[in-house]
Motif scaffolding. Sequence first.
Motif, short mmCIF file in Angstrom:
data_model
loop_
_atom_site.label_atom_id
_atom_site.label_comp_id
_atom_site.label_asym_id
_atom_site.label_seq_id
_atom_site.Cartn_x
_atom_site.Cartn_y
_atom_site.Cartn_z
N CYS A 81 0.86 -1.19 0.00
CA CYS A 81 0.00 0.00 0.00
C CYS A 81 0.89 1.24 0.00
CB CYS A 81 -0.88 0.05 1.25
SG CYS A 81 -2.09 -1.28 1.33
N ARG A 82 0.36 2.33 -0.57
CA ARG A 82 1.14 3.57 -0.64
C ARG A 82 1.18 4.27 0.72
NH1 ARG A 82 -0.70 9.32 -2.51
NH2 ARG A 82 1.32 10.35 -2.66
N PRO A 83 2.39 4.54 1.23
CA PRO A 83 2.46 5.34 2.45
C PRO A 83 2.03 6.77 2.12
CG PRO A 83 4.55 4.22 2.01
CD PRO A 83 3.72 4.12 0.77
N LEU A 84 1.24 7.35 2.99
CA LEU A 84 0.72 8.70 2.74
C LEU A 84 1.86 9.68 2.48
CD1 LEU A 84 -2.15 8.94 5.35
CD2 LEU A 84 -2.33 8.67 2.87
N GLY A 85 1.69 10.53 1.47
CA GLY A 85 2.71 11.53 1.15
C GLY A 85 4.03 10.92 0.71
N ASN A 86 3.99 9.68 0.30
CA ASN A 86 5.21 8.97 -0.13
C ASN A 86 6.30 8.94 0.94
OD1 ASN A 86 3.97 8.53 -2.55
ND2 ASN A 86 5.19 10.03 -3.69
N ARG A 87 5.88 8.93 2.22
CA ARG A 87 6.89 8.82 3.28
C ARG A 87 7.51 7.42 3.23
NH1 ARG A 87 4.61 5.21 6.33
NH2 ARG A 87 2.47 5.37 7.08
N ASP A 88 8.61 7.25 3.98
CA ASP A 88 9.25 5.94 4.04
C ASP A 88 8.33 4.93 4.74
OD1 ASP A 88 11.51 6.94 2.85
OD2 ASP A 88 12.62 7.24 4.73
N PRO A 89 8.41 3.66 4.37
CA PRO A 89 7.59 2.65 5.06
C PRO A 89 7.98 2.57 6.54
CG PRO A 89 8.65 1.71 3.11
CD PRO A 89 9.24 3.07 3.31
N LEU A 90 7.00 2.33 7.40
CA LEU A 90 7.28 2.17 8.83
C LEU A 90 7.68 0.72 9.11
CD1 LEU A 90 4.11 4.01 10.29
CD2 LEU A 90 6.43 4.93 9.97
N PRO A 91 8.47 0.51 10.17
CA PRO A 91 8.85 -0.88 10.51
C PRO A 91 7.64 -1.80 10.66
CG PRO A 91 10.16 0.68 11.78
CD PRO A 91 9.16 1.50 11.03
N ILE A 92 6.55 -1.31 11.27
CA ILE A 92 5.37 -2.16 11.46
C ILE A 92 4.73 -2.52 10.11
CG2 ILE A 92 3.81 -0.17 11.90
CD1 ILE A 92 3.51 -3.64 13.51
N GLU A 93 4.77 -1.59 9.16
CA GLU A 93 4.20 -1.87 7.83
C GLU A 93 5.06 -2.93 7.12
OE1 GLU A 93 2.41 2.66 7.38
OE2 GLU A 93 4.32 2.15 6.41
N ILE A 94 6.36 -2.80 7.25
CA ILE A 94 7.26 -3.79 6.63
C ILE A 94 7.02 -5.16 7.27
CG2 ILE A 94 9.68 -4.44 6.31
CD1 ILE A 94 10.31 -1.40 6.21
N HIS A 95 6.87 -5.15 8.59
CA HIS A 95 6.62 -6.40 9.31
C HIS A 95 5.29 -7.03 8.86
CE1 HIS A 95 6.34 -9.21 12.68
NE2 HIS A 95 5.07 -8.83 12.76
N ASN A 96 4.23 -6.24 8.83
CA ASN A 96 2.91 -6.77 8.47
C ASN A 96 2.87 -7.30 7.04
OD1 ASN A 96 1.93 -6.06 10.95
ND2 ASN A 96 0.90 -4.18 10.26
N CYS A 97 3.59 -6.63 6.14
CA CYS A 97 3.52 -6.97 4.71
C CYS A 97 4.48 -8.09 4.31
CB CYS A 97 3.83 -5.72 3.89
SG CYS A 97 2.59 -5.33 2.66
N ARG A 98 5.40 -8.41 5.18
CA ARG A 98 6.47 -9.36 4.85
C ARG A 98 5.92 -10.72 4.39
NH1 ARG A 98 12.07 -9.61 7.32
NH2 ARG A 98 12.76 -11.68 6.73
N LYS A 99 4.81 -11.13 5.01
CA LYS A 99 4.26 -12.45 4.67
C LYS A 99 3.84 -12.52 3.19
CE LYS A 99 -0.35 -11.23 6.45
NZ LYS A 99 0.03 -9.93 7.03
N TRP A 100 3.37 -11.38 2.65
CA TRP A 100 2.93 -11.40 1.25
C TRP A 100 4.14 -11.62 0.32
CZ3 TRP A 100 -1.64 -12.52 2.13
CH2 TRP A 100 -2.48 -11.79 2.96
N SER B 155 14.38 -2.81 0.63
CA SER B 155 14.37 -4.24 0.26
C SER B 155 15.74 -4.85 0.52
CB SER B 155 13.88 -4.45 -1.17
OG SER B 155 14.70 -3.84 -2.09
N MET B 156 16.81 -4.06 0.35
CA MET B 156 18.14 -4.60 0.68
C MET B 156 18.19 -5.03 2.14
SD MET B 156 21.80 -2.67 0.95
CE MET B 156 21.20 -1.94 2.45
N ALA B 157 17.59 -4.21 3.04
CA ALA B 157 17.66 -4.50 4.48
C ALA B 157 17.00 -5.84 4.82
CB ALA B 157 17.00 -3.38 5.25
N MET B 158 16.05 -6.28 4.00
CA MET B 158 15.39 -7.56 4.28
C MET B 158 16.30 -8.75 3.99
SD MET B 158 11.60 -7.15 2.74
CE MET B 158 10.52 -7.87 3.93
#
Length: 200
Positions: A85-104, A124-127
Amino acid sequence: MSALTELYNEIALCQQCEIAKYRTKVVPGEGAEDADILFIGEAPGWHEDQQGRPFVGPAGKYLDELLASINLKREQVYIANVIKCRPLGNRDPLPIEIHNCRKWLECQIEIIRPKMIVTLGRYSMAMFFPGKSISKIHGTAQKRGNVIYYAMYHPAAALHQQSLRQAIEADMLKIPSFLTQAQNMTEVEPQPQQLKMFEI
Ligand code: URA
């Protein structure tokens, strides 16, 4: 229904993060279900949110050009993002968003079973290369299991910065030889925190 289409339907129902409320369209990813190469960007921007497709704005046009430089069309690879999903205002993804989305992303990797995973940018490199610096590892590949992991700069960053542009273009040109040499590459031991992503 293909496994990826089933997955897209599930992703479209996801409301785990606050940003899901504000999306126009979810952006699961697109490309060949049997792609050899999986490119992983950061997050959808405005254009992607409008169309429900990854990398369709200026950075996407540049990614298409980079793919053309190795005689590939986007339909021949798979393109996804760390978050859908698009972070509002194109901000950087939050750690919780990365965590929640990782399963997909993990499901996409399991279905596609790419030979090569190319990370685009820091998130994506950090993953796949936790604790590493993109300026040090871009253009280098590591083989773990049957997969080659390869880090590149993000096309949006490279588009406007000449030194990064030269680097990303040179790094893209190395991809075909890494793929053909895959059999001969020596495997490295994954670090413990990398294991989950590599058990595919
Ligand atoms: N940048 C990304 O990281 N992903 C997109 O899909 C578009 C721009």
